[in-house]
Structures are given as structure tokens and as C-alpha cells.
Design an enzyme around this catalytic site. Structure first.
Site, mmCIF file in Angstrom:
data_model
loop_
_atom_site.group_PDB
_atom_site.id
_atom_site.type_symbol
_atom_site.label_atom_id
_atom_site.label_comp_id
_atom_site.label_asym_id
_atom_site.label_seq_id
_atom_site.Cartn_x
_atom_site.Cartn_y
_atom_site.Cartn_z
ATOM 1 N N ALA A 9 41.357 46.538 25.518
ATOM 2 C CA ALA A 9 39.809 47.129 25.810
ATOM 3 C C ALA A 9 39.809 47.330 27.394
ATOM 4 O O ALA A 9 38.667 46.850 28.088
ATOM 5 C CB ALA A 9 38.842 45.870 25.390
ATOM 6 N N TYR A 11 40.006 50.460 30.515
ATOM 7 C CA TYR A 11 39.336 51.869 30.492
ATOM 8 C C TYR A 11 39.563 52.861 29.189
ATOM 9 O O TYR A 11 38.665 53.384 28.652
ATOM 10 C CB TYR A 11 39.831 52.289 31.722
ATOM 11 C CG TYR A 11 39.335 51.947 33.153
ATOM 12 C CD1 TYR A 11 38.002 51.910 33.301
ATOM 13 C CD2 TYR A 11 40.172 51.235 33.669
ATOM 14 C CE1 TYR A 11 37.828 51.651 34.494
ATOM 15 C CE2 TYR A 11 39.943 50.649 34.929
ATOM 16 C CZ TYR A 11 38.407 50.550 35.454
ATOM 17 O OH TYR A 11 38.105 49.949 36.489
ATOM 18 N N VAL A 77 48.441 41.152 21.608
ATOM 19 C CA VAL A 77 49.472 41.944 20.899
ATOM 20 C C VAL A 77 50.901 41.473 21.507
ATOM 21 O O VAL A 77 51.237 41.572 22.719
ATOM 22 C CB VAL A 77 49.219 43.347 21.386
ATOM 23 C CG1 VAL A 77 50.221 44.139 20.659
ATOM 24 C CG2 VAL A 77 47.762 43.688 21.035
ATOM 25 N N GLU A 165 43.619 48.902 49.700
ATOM 26 C CA GLU A 165 42.254 48.391 49.508
ATOM 27 C C GLU A 165 42.042 46.735 49.588
ATOM 28 O O GLU A 165 40.922 46.160 49.961
ATOM 29 C CB GLU A 165 41.930 48.919 48.103
ATOM 30 C CG GLU A 165 41.651 50.332 48.046
ATOM 31 C CD GLU A 165 40.878 50.875 46.882
ATOM 32 O OE1 GLU A 165 41.158 50.291 45.666
ATOM 33 O OE2 GLU A 165 40.017 51.861 46.958
ATOM 34 N N GLN A 316 40.576 56.943 36.157
ATOM 35 C CA GLN A 316 39.892 58.151 35.839
ATOM 36 C C GLN A 316 40.549 58.689 34.638
ATOM 37 O O GLN A 316 39.715 59.286 33.843
ATOM 38 C CB GLN A 316 39.860 58.911 37.237
ATOM 39 C CG GLN A 316 39.001 60.186 37.374
ATOM 40 C CD GLN A 316 39.445 60.928 38.283
ATOM 41 O OE1 GLN A 316 39.748 62.003 38.515
ATOM 42 N NE2 GLN A 316 39.261 60.220 39.467
ATOM 43 N N LYS A 375 33.158 56.423 46.909
ATOM 44 C CA LYS A 375 33.956 55.345 45.988
ATOM 45 C C LYS A 375 32.940 54.549 45.137
ATOM 46 O O LYS A 375 33.192 54.411 43.848
ATOM 47 C CB LYS A 375 34.876 54.546 47.139
ATOM 48 C CG LYS A 375 35.550 53.167 46.272
ATOM 49 C CD LYS A 375 36.692 53.659 45.701
ATOM 50 C CE LYS A 375 37.167 52.907 44.641
ATOM 51 N NZ LYS A 375 38.008 51.610 45.047
HETATM 52 P P1 NAD Z 1 51.927 52.684 44.353
HETATM 53 O O1 NAD Z 1 53.155 52.623 43.651
HETATM 54 O O2 NAD Z 1 51.058 53.790 44.542
HETATM 55 O O3 NAD Z 1 52.305 51.997 45.786
HETATM 56 C C1 NAD Z 1 53.102 50.899 45.941
HETATM 57 C C2 NAD Z 1 53.727 50.997 47.481
HETATM 58 O O4 NAD Z 1 54.437 50.019 47.539
HETATM 59 C C3 NAD Z 1 54.394 52.116 47.856
HETATM 60 O O5 NAD Z 1 53.800 52.728 49.077
HETATM 61 C C4 NAD Z 1 55.855 51.869 47.963
HETATM 62 O O6 NAD Z 1 56.258 52.524 48.798
HETATM 63 C C5 NAD Z 1 55.750 50.315 48.335
HETATM 64 N N1 NAD Z 1 56.909 49.603 47.766
HETATM 65 C C6 NAD Z 1 57.514 49.675 46.805
HETATM 66 N N2 NAD Z 1 58.488 48.875 46.711
HETATM 67 C C7 NAD Z 1 58.520 48.079 47.997
HETATM 68 C C8 NAD Z 1 59.684 47.341 48.585
HETATM 69 N N3 NAD Z 1 60.674 46.811 48.052
HETATM 70 N N4 NAD Z 1 59.299 47.126 49.923
HETATM 71 C C9 NAD Z 1 58.284 47.504 50.630
HETATM 72 N N5 NAD Z 1 57.377 48.311 49.964
HETATM 73 C C10 NAD Z 1 57.346 49.039 48.762
HETATM 74 O O7 NAD Z 1 51.232 51.394 43.488
HETATM 75 P P2 NAD Z 1 49.626 51.055 43.539
HETATM 76 O O8 NAD Z 1 49.104 50.873 44.972
HETATM 77 O O9 NAD Z 1 49.607 49.535 42.926
HETATM 78 O O10 NAD Z 1 49.014 52.007 42.851
HETATM 79 C C11 NAD Z 1 49.149 52.013 41.292
HETATM 80 C C12 NAD Z 1 48.559 53.321 40.637
HETATM 81 O O11 NAD Z 1 47.201 53.174 40.840
HETATM 82 C C13 NAD Z 1 48.705 54.446 41.538
HETATM 83 O O12 NAD Z 1 48.730 55.705 40.803
HETATM 84 C C14 NAD Z 1 47.367 54.459 42.490
HETATM 85 O O13 NAD Z 1 47.150 56.035 42.947
HETATM 86 C C15 NAD Z 1 46.320 53.974 41.602
HETATM 87 N N6 NAD Z 1 45.171 53.182 42.447
HETATM 88 C C16 NAD Z 1 44.254 54.209 42.691
HETATM 89 C C17 NAD Z 1 43.115 53.508 43.402
HETATM 90 C C18 NAD Z 1 41.978 54.346 43.728
HETATM 91 O O14 NAD Z 1 42.082 55.606 43.085
HETATM 92 N N7 NAD Z 1 40.928 53.807 44.543
HETATM 93 C C19 NAD Z 1 43.235 51.976 43.731
HETATM 94 C C20 NAD Z 1 44.265 51.452 43.240
HETATM 95 C C21 NAD Z 1 45.377 51.946 42.819
#
Ligand code: NAD
Length: 402
Positions: A9, A11, A77, A165, A316, A375
Site C-alpha cells: 500500500a 504510492y 507477503v 535530504e 512520482q 518540493k
Molecule cells: P541513489 O542511488 O540515487 O544515490 C546513492 C548514492 O550513494 C550515490 O551518489 C552513490 O554514488 C553513493 N554510493 C553508492 N555506493 C557507495 C559506496 N560504497 N561508498 C560511497 N558512496 C556510495 O539512491 P537514493 O538517494 O537512495 O535515491 C533512490 C531513488 O529515489 C533515486 O531514483 C532518487 O532520485 C529517488 N529519490 C528522489 C527524491 C526526490 O525526488 N526528492 C528523494 C529521495 C530519493
């Protein structure tokens, strides 16, 4: 009567149910989730930092479903068997379906890095986010007793959107943490350890540089080019280049893991053709092998024809997929053809604390306060999408700057 099972449940799943329950027809929906509430996964950092209580970003599932059409089952699940058309859940045994929507969401991706699961805090749901906040408060109290500076250090692994964030939310709460520890706000260190030297790959150089400068200016110690190799208790071990075998380390009493996500482990368990828990779906969002199985949200990979790569998983796209599958199921239930899904991201905005942010909406870059405002507007729209206006009113989210 035809039975539609919706798994999860979040998005994607909740939007499917809200769309489909509006349709007339001889069908019944069972919605399964381990929690009896929906939560806004994009706002978990606010619960982790303590800037919002959990009830600001959650609402009861029972509030938004039509009980004449939908039964909610609180359970976990375990496995989907698409050949038998069954789903195994932990406490209620085996459920049968005519159609299933798999929308089981994400889990943290550790890439097999030793100690990441055991020695870092995860931020994947309400409980883990609350756990981070409680942990920080405990560490501040420990500092007061011991004067050991490690307790004042908040270290985030990964500077993707989630990490950035979270760092912004920590900065906003520094004053409050400092008061508990009996120190000045500047004494609380917020550190991001990140492998890449150029972060925010979705933005052009100018906007990415703006984002980096902003978080540094606000007080984040951003350690770029630091590839994490291991997490020991209270210590992050990293390399500064691929050839580097002389690892360095940094200690911190709070270490949070945000280096990326993968789809639910149930996808692998169920034998779907998946990679990192995601299944490449057909253009109408169905599994390539099963006409009655839809796979959406973070367990789904929908190809972007422009880049020939799957769209990134976001709230989104998950919400849009849910709305589309609600319509496609209505078609299928009436014996009609399904429609193709198409997607164009409306924009991407990251918040940095309560009043800063940056991102892109349409073709324009947004920076600073306008980005933060956008945002929050997006989040409010999302809450209306998922819970209706009633939930927005109940959460008091008119006051964008709580
Ligand atoms: P991500 O994969 O986008 O970022 C993970 C970061 O961790 C990367 O910069 C990567 O280089 C780094 N990383 C990975 N392995 C590492 C290591 N061993 N050592 C150091 N750094 C390492 O993951 P996320 O930030 O969790 O986001 C997941 C998804 O959710 C993405 O598609 C993101 O755009 C989306 N998201 C969107 C929003 C928003 O729209 N405001 C907010 C949060 C997440």
C-alpha cells in the site's frame, strides 16, 4: 466474482486501489500490507531527524478504501506464484487471485559491503526512521556524560537525493540536538561520505555545483571520492581511488546507510526475471510472461525510450503507474484491451532542510526558497493523490513551513 490482489500500500499499490475502487463491475479487491497505514516514503528523512512526528507523514489505510469493494489484510507477503495464481502471506496462508498487482516497494541496497547491514542504521520505513531519531537523542545524552566527540558526529553513507535530504534535515535540527548534548549547534558535525566525485547525475553541471555549494555552505562536510569498503562498529572504512589499497577510516557514533535502493526481495524469492529486485515490464506495465500480473513502483523497471534505460524509481512514477494500472485492470475486467503507459517526469526537486532546495521543474532550474516551496507543494499534491483532501486537512499541511 473476479479477485484482484494488490500487494503493498505504498504510492503505486494504494493509487491502484483508489483508482480501481471507483469502477463498477463484478470484482473484489484485497489489499495486503504489513502495516495498517500508508507512509510517504519521500519524507522519511524528516522523521529520522525528528523535524516531523510520524503521524504527519502517515495515515490509516482504512480511511481511504471503499469497504464495499476492498478488503484490507494486514500481513507480510512472502512469495508470489504466478503459475498457480497464488500469493503466500506470513500469517493468513495462501491467497488466490485472478489478477495481481505487485507493488512491494524498495529495500536498502548494501552491495554486499561488509558490516553495512549490521553496523549502519537503515532508513527504509517509519520504524527505521524513528529508530534513527531515537539513536541520535541517545548519542547526545552520551556525549553529555562522556564528552567523547564521536557522539556529536552524524555520518551519512552516500550523497544521493536521500543522503542530501537527510543531511539537510539533520542541519535543521542541530540546535535541538546541541541543547541535549550541552554544546553549540556548530559542534554537531554532519558528514556525507560519497564514492562519486561528481554527484547529482540527473542535473547539469551548473545545478549540480549549486547543490554541492549549498549543502557545504549550510555546514555539511561532503567527502566526495570516498568509496566505502566496510562499516565497522562506529567506523566507516573507505578508499580514495579504485587503486587505493591503503584504506582510511572515519569514526562516528551515528552512521546512516543511504547508498541506494533495490526492489523487494520477494521478487527474487518468487522467481520473477529480475535484477536488483526490479522486473522490466511491458509497455502496459504487465510482466512479460503473465497476462494477469502487473509489476509497478520500485519493483518495476519501465524503459525510457529516450535513454534506453529504465526510469529512476521515484514516488512520482510509482503514483502514475498506480493510476494507469487501475485503469488497465478496469479494461481487463471488462474484457477490453489494455493501454500503453507513457511517462514524462514533471520535475525533480530535493529539499535541503525546511527552507532550501534545488531541482528542475519542466525545463527550468529552481534554486533556494522557490525550490523548497515547490518540493512542499509537490508533497501536498502527493498527499491529496494518495489520501484525498481529507488527509491533507488532517495533517495541517497548509502550513508549508511548519
Ligand atoms: P541513489 O542511488 O540515487 O544515490 C546513492 C548514492 O550513494 C550515490 O551518489 C552513490 O554514488 C553513493 N554510493 C553508492 N555506493 C557507495 C559506496 N560504497 N561508498 C560511497 N558512496 C556510495 O539512491 P537514493 O538517494 O537512495 O535515491 C533512490 C531513488 O529515489 C533515486 O531514483 C532518487 O532520485 C529517488 N529519490 C528522489 C527524491 C526526490 O525526488 N526528492 C528523494 C529521495 C530519493
Amino acid at each position: 466474482m473476479q479477485e484482484v490482489l494488490v500487494l503493498g500500500a505504498g504510492y503505486a499499490g494504494l493509487k491502484t486501489v483508489r483508482q480501481l475502487q471507483k469502477q463498477s463491475g463484478d470484482f473484489h479487491i484485497t489489499l495486503v500490507d504489513r502495516n495498517d497505514y500508508h507512509y510517504e516514503a519521500t519524507e522519511l528523512h524528516e522523521v529520522a531527524s525528528g523535524s516531523q512526528p510520524k503521524d504527519k507523514i502517515t495515515f490509516p489505510i482504512a480511511d481511504v478504501i471503499n469497504k464495499d469493494k476492498v478488503t484490507f489484510l494486514q500481513d507480510e507477503v512472502v512469495k508470489v506464484d504466478p503459475k498457480q495464481q497464488t500469493v503466500t502471506v506470513k500469517n493468513h496462508g495462501v491467497l488466490n487471485y485472478d489478477y495481481v498487482v505487485v507493488s512491494l516497494g524498495f529495500c536498502s541496497e548494501t552491495f554486499g559491503i561488509p558490516g553495512a547491514k549490521e553496523n549502519a542504521l537503515q532508513m527504509v520505513d517509519i520504524d527505521t526512521a524513528e529508530n534513527i531519531h531515537n539513536h541520535i537523542i541517545d548519542m547526545m545524552k552520551k556525549y553529555k556524560e562522556t564528552k567523547d566527540k564521536n557522539y556529536l558526529r552524524l555520518l551519512i553513507c552516500g550523497a544521493g537525493f536521500t543522503g542530501i535530504e537527510l543531511a539537510g534535515a539533520f542541519l535543521d535540527e542541530r540546535e535541538r540536538y546541541a541543547e541535549i548534548a550541552g554544546v553549540k549547534a556548530e559542534d554537531i558535525e554532519v558528514i556525507c561520505v560519497e564514492a562519486a566525485t561528481r554527484i547529482l547525475p540527473m542535473f547539469d553541471d551548473q545545478l549540480a555545483n549549486y547543490g554541492v555549494d549549498l549543502i557545504k555552505k549550510l555546514g555539511v562536510n561532503l567527502m566526495l571520492g570516498s568509496m566505502i569498503k566496510e562499516i565497522k562498529p562506529g567506523e566507516v572504512v573507505y578508499a580514495t581511488s579504485p587503486e587505493d589499497t591503503n584504506y582510511q577510516s572515519i569514526s562516528a557514533a551515528t552512521i546512516v546507510w543511504t547508498t541506494g535502493v533495490s526492489g523487494s526481495p520477494v521478487m527474487n524469492e518468487s522467481g520473477f526475471d529480475q535484477r536488483r529486485g526490479r522486473v522490466v515490464v511491458k509497455s502496459d506495465l504487465r510482466d512479460p510472461n503473465y497476462e494477469n500480473v502487473y509489476i509497478i513502483g520500485d519493483v518495476s523497471a519501465f524503459m525510457d525510450p529516450e535513454t534506453d534505460r529504465p526510469f529512476p524509481t521515484t514516488a512520482q512514477i510509482a503514483t502514475r503507474m498506480g493510476a494507469h494500472v487501475g485503469k488497465n485492470l478496469a479494461h481487463q475486467l471488462k474484457g477490453e484491451a489494455t493501454e500503453e503507459f507513457s511517462y514524462k517526469a514533471a520535475g525533480t526537486v530535493a529539499s535541503v532542510g525546511n527552507t532550501h532546495g534545488f531541482g528542475v521543474v519542466g525545463k527550468s532550474s529552481l534554486k533556494g526558497y522557490p525550490a523548497s516551496f515547490m518540493k512542499k507543494t509537490i508533497m501536498n499534491k502527493s498527499l491529496v493523490d494518495m489520501g484525498g483532501l481529507k488527509e491533507l486537512l488532517a495533517k495541517g499541511r497548509f502550513d508549508l513551513y511548519h
